[in-house]
Design an enzyme around this catalytic site. Structure first.
Site, PDB file in Angstrom:
ATOM      1  N   LYS A 134      -4.790  24.596 -36.182  1.00 41.55           N
ATOM      2  CA  LYS A 134      -4.225  25.212 -34.978  1.00 41.55           C
ATOM      3  C   LYS A 134      -5.306  25.717 -34.015  1.00 41.55           C
ATOM      4  O   LYS A 134      -5.132  25.686 -32.795  1.00 41.55           O
ATOM      5  CB  LYS A 134      -3.286  26.352 -35.371  1.00 41.55           C
ATOM      6  CG  LYS A 134      -2.002  25.895 -36.046  1.00 41.55           C
ATOM      7  CD  LYS A 134      -1.071  27.069 -36.292  1.00 41.55           C
ATOM      8  CE  LYS A 134       0.269  26.616 -36.894  1.00 41.55           C
ATOM      9  NZ  LYS A 134       0.112  26.046 -38.232  1.00 41.55           N
TER      10      LYS A 134
ATOM     11  N   GLU B 263      -1.784  36.015 -32.284  1.00 43.32           N
ATOM     12  CA  GLU B 263      -1.075  35.653 -31.068  1.00 43.32           C
ATOM     13  C   GLU B 263      -0.100  36.758 -30.687  1.00 43.32           C
ATOM     14  O   GLU B 263       0.425  37.463 -31.561  1.00 43.32           O
ATOM     15  CB  GLU B 263      -0.265  34.369 -31.260  1.00 43.32           C
ATOM     16  CG  GLU B 263      -1.051  33.099 -31.191  1.00 43.32           C
ATOM     17  CD  GLU B 263      -0.153  31.883 -31.294  1.00 43.32           C
ATOM     18  OE1 GLU B 263      -0.647  30.779 -31.030  1.00 43.32           O
ATOM     19  OE2 GLU B 263       1.041  32.034 -31.637  1.00 43.32           O
TER      20      GLU B 263
ATOM     21  N   HIS C 148      11.693  30.112 -41.163  1.00 43.68           N
ATOM     22  CA  HIS C 148      10.842  29.380 -40.222  1.00 43.68           C
ATOM     23  C   HIS C 148      10.988  27.867 -40.367  1.00 43.68           C
ATOM     24  O   HIS C 148      10.139  27.108 -39.884  1.00 43.68           O
ATOM     25  CB  HIS C 148       9.370  29.772 -40.381  1.00 43.68           C
ATOM     26  CG  HIS C 148       9.105  31.222 -40.164  1.00 43.68           C
ATOM     27  ND1 HIS C 148       9.155  31.815 -38.919  1.00 43.68           N
ATOM     28  CD2 HIS C 148       8.811  32.232 -41.047  1.00 43.68           C
ATOM     29  CE1 HIS C 148       8.889  33.105 -39.033  1.00 43.68           C
ATOM     30  NE2 HIS C 148       8.680  33.386 -40.307  1.00 43.68           N
TER      31      HIS C 148
ATOM     32  N   ARG D  97       2.903  13.050 -36.724  1.00 39.38           N
ATOM     33  CA  ARG D  97       3.732  12.181 -37.567  1.00 39.38           C
ATOM     34  C   ARG D  97       5.124  12.079 -36.967  1.00 39.38           C
ATOM     35  O   ARG D  97       5.414  12.689 -35.942  1.00 39.38           O
ATOM     36  CB  ARG D  97       3.843  12.779 -38.978  1.00 39.38           C
ATOM     37  CG  ARG D  97       4.332  14.225 -38.956  1.00 39.38           C
ATOM     38  CD  ARG D  97       4.629  14.757 -40.325  1.00 39.38           C
ATOM     39  NE  ARG D  97       4.817  16.195 -40.346  1.00 39.38           N
ATOM     40  CZ  ARG D  97       5.909  16.845 -39.971  1.00 39.38           C
ATOM     41  NH1 ARG D  97       6.939  16.167 -39.493  1.00 39.38           N
ATOM     42  NH2 ARG D  97       5.991  18.159 -40.033  1.00 39.38           N
TER      43      ARG D  97
END
Length: 517
Positions: A115, A199, A234, A291
């Site tokens: 990330k 974040e 999630h 993907r």
């Protein structure tokens, strides 16, 4: 490309095999002990055994898979999703073996698989990023100062992972140190890397992802968005395309940003760029999945395209089949994931035998699954049984048709998330489009809510059954001259003698899960 090995299992292996057959390409399936008689094995042209049931001893054994490819003359490998699909080391080994990997380059996987490196890559392309830091943090005191600067609430996220692992929401500085330690421990155990970053937590976030495709010549298109905000732990449960809230202008901007992400890593093939959308419809880059996605069928349904076919064509060096202006949205599609889980008990896995398994059908109904009646659900893999995908002319039409399809889906022997899917589709928040990733937290914190809704449905069905029997009794007491009618009611009389079986069957056909009551 004449022979492709599908390095996966379950419904995605069957999905890929269908397209290979359509393209007259031979297919090779791989299987473990648990999947020896699975549908994907029986449907492939050839199949090979790769090991014992645990995935680490079968589907993740790279060298075993490559040895089979060499022995069988395989010239292409499709990884599906999960397992080795985003493993750059495997993709590199495939390439070195002279076999075509149906997916992006190992280099693109490495850039987008982390990330932090992904954020660094897209920075210069003016892709909006969530406020925070884009470098790894290990020192707690330094992290606390950064969190104070960004402003609470904040998210601590694992750099190398996904699926909610290594992620912690922190509301204030008092709990920061403990939550960071937990995030690092989980990241280390899940991904072998405890790097984390910080974040700003986006309030009322929606999870919107853009399907992208690129060929070797750099031609890149976006195939519009998928709304993936209905999640538990999630992980997505209900998806739809297009989103109910995006305007054409925002859709175009997000699509162009997704294309920019592809340019940032010289991407090739199918990919998905994920964004967070806030309450004011501002969007921020989240990550890229290198993907095919689980939820790709909703994109196929609204575009009329076969994404697996596109993957194979691009891997063969062909140009993209269509230009951006030639790709259009037609109608609306919804996907409900059918997991073997007990929804009323915190979505815990409910592994068992599919004593009854009958899927809905119809021109607008698609079921991508991996099981047949009588099969056991293995404990070794993801508990997803199927994906129920329904298309409609409008969003309202798609919702109505999906609810009907859920009612026509018959499963017994295990508990599933079908009832939860129906609960979502009938909820006012979903119908209005006014929902976000906190749907479960806000509307399903107490599973008794759904239990009550199911009780109401049960009562309505029982009332309907009583009305049916009263009608039969009333009409059966009359005398009829017509032999045809008499024969018909003699049949009803025989059914009536065994009415318990009749009622049970009636309830099963309406997908009422009596075990919940």
């Amino acid at each position: 490309m004449k022979k492709v090995l599908v390095a996966n299992r379950g419904e995605i292996a069957r999905r890929i095999i269908r397209t290979l057959k359509k393209m007259n390409i031979s297919s090779v399936a791989i299987y473990s002990d648990a999947d020896r008689n699975a549908p994907h094995v029986l449907e492939a042209d050839e199949s090979v055994y790769v090991g014992e049931s645990p995935s680490a001893e079968s589907y993740l054994k790279q060298d075993v898979i490559l040895q089979h490819c060499k022995e069988l003359g395989v010239d292409g490998i499709h990884p599906g999703y999960g397992f080795l699909s985003e493993n750059a080391t495997f993709a590199r080994k495939v390439k070195e073996a002279g076999i075509t990997f149906i997916g992006p380059s190992p280099e693109a996987m490495e850039v987008m698989g982390d990330k932090l490196s992904a954020k660094q890559a897209v920075k210069s392309y003016n892709v909006p990023l969530v406020p925070g830091v884009d470098s790894a943090i290990t020192d707690v005191n330094e992290a606390i100062l950064i969190a104070e600067e960004v402003g609470y609430p904040i998210l601590i996220k694992a750099s190398a992972g996904g699926g909610g692992k290594g992620m912690r929401l922190v509301e204030n500085s008092a709990e920061f140190a403990e939550q960071m330690k937990l995030a690092q421990n989980e990241a280390r155990s899940s991904f072998g890397d405890d790097a984390v970053f910080i974040e700003k937590f986006v309030t009322k976030p929606r999870h919107i992802e853009i399907q992208v495709f690129a060929d070797r010549k750099g031609n890149t298109v976006y195939l519009f968005e998928r709304e993936c905000s209905i999640q538990r732990r999630h992980q997505k449960v209900v998806e739809e395309a297009p989103s109910a809230v995006l305007t054409p202008e925002i859709r175009q901007k997000m699509g162009e940003s997704a294309v920019a992400v592809c340019k940032a890593c010289n991407y090739e093939g199918a990919g998905t760029v994920e964004f967070l959308l806030d309450a004011d419809l501002n969007y921020y880059f989240l990550e890229m999945n290198t993907r095919l996605q689980v939820e790709h069928p909703v994109t196929e349904e609204i575009t009329g395209l076969d994404l697996v076919e596109w993957q194979i064509k691009v891997a063969r060096g062909e140009d993209l089949p269509l230009k951006q202006e030639e790709i259009k949205i037609k109608g609306h599609a919804i996907e409900v994931r059918v997991y073997a889980e007990d929804t009323l008990n915190g979505f815990t896995p409910d592994i068992g035998n599919l004593k009854r398994y009958r899927i809905p059908s119809g021109r607008s109904v698609r079921v991508d699954d991996a099981f047949v009646e009588g099969m056991d659900i293995p404990i070794y893999y993801d508990p997803m049984i199927a994906k129920l995908v329904v298309w409609g002319k409008t969003r309202e039409d798609a919702i109505r048709r999906t609810i009907q399809a859920i009612d026509n889906y018959q499963i017994s022997g295990i508990k599933t998330t079908l009832d939860f899917g129906k609960y979502v589709l009938k909820h006012e928040a979903f119908i209005s489009g006014n929902f976000d990733t906190n749907f479960v937290k806000h509307y399903f914190s107490d599973p008794k809510i759904m239990h009550a809704a199911m009780e109401e449905e049960k009562e309505a069905l029982e009332h309907g059954i009583d009305e049916i029997w009263n009608s039969i009794k009333k009409r059966n007491s009359k005398e009829y001259a017509s032999r045809e009618i008499t024969i018909g009611y003699n049949t009803v009389s025989r059914i009536k003698k065994n009415h318990l079986t009749f009622l049970t069957q009636f309830l099963e056909n309406l997908s009422v899960k009596l075990a919940y009551y």
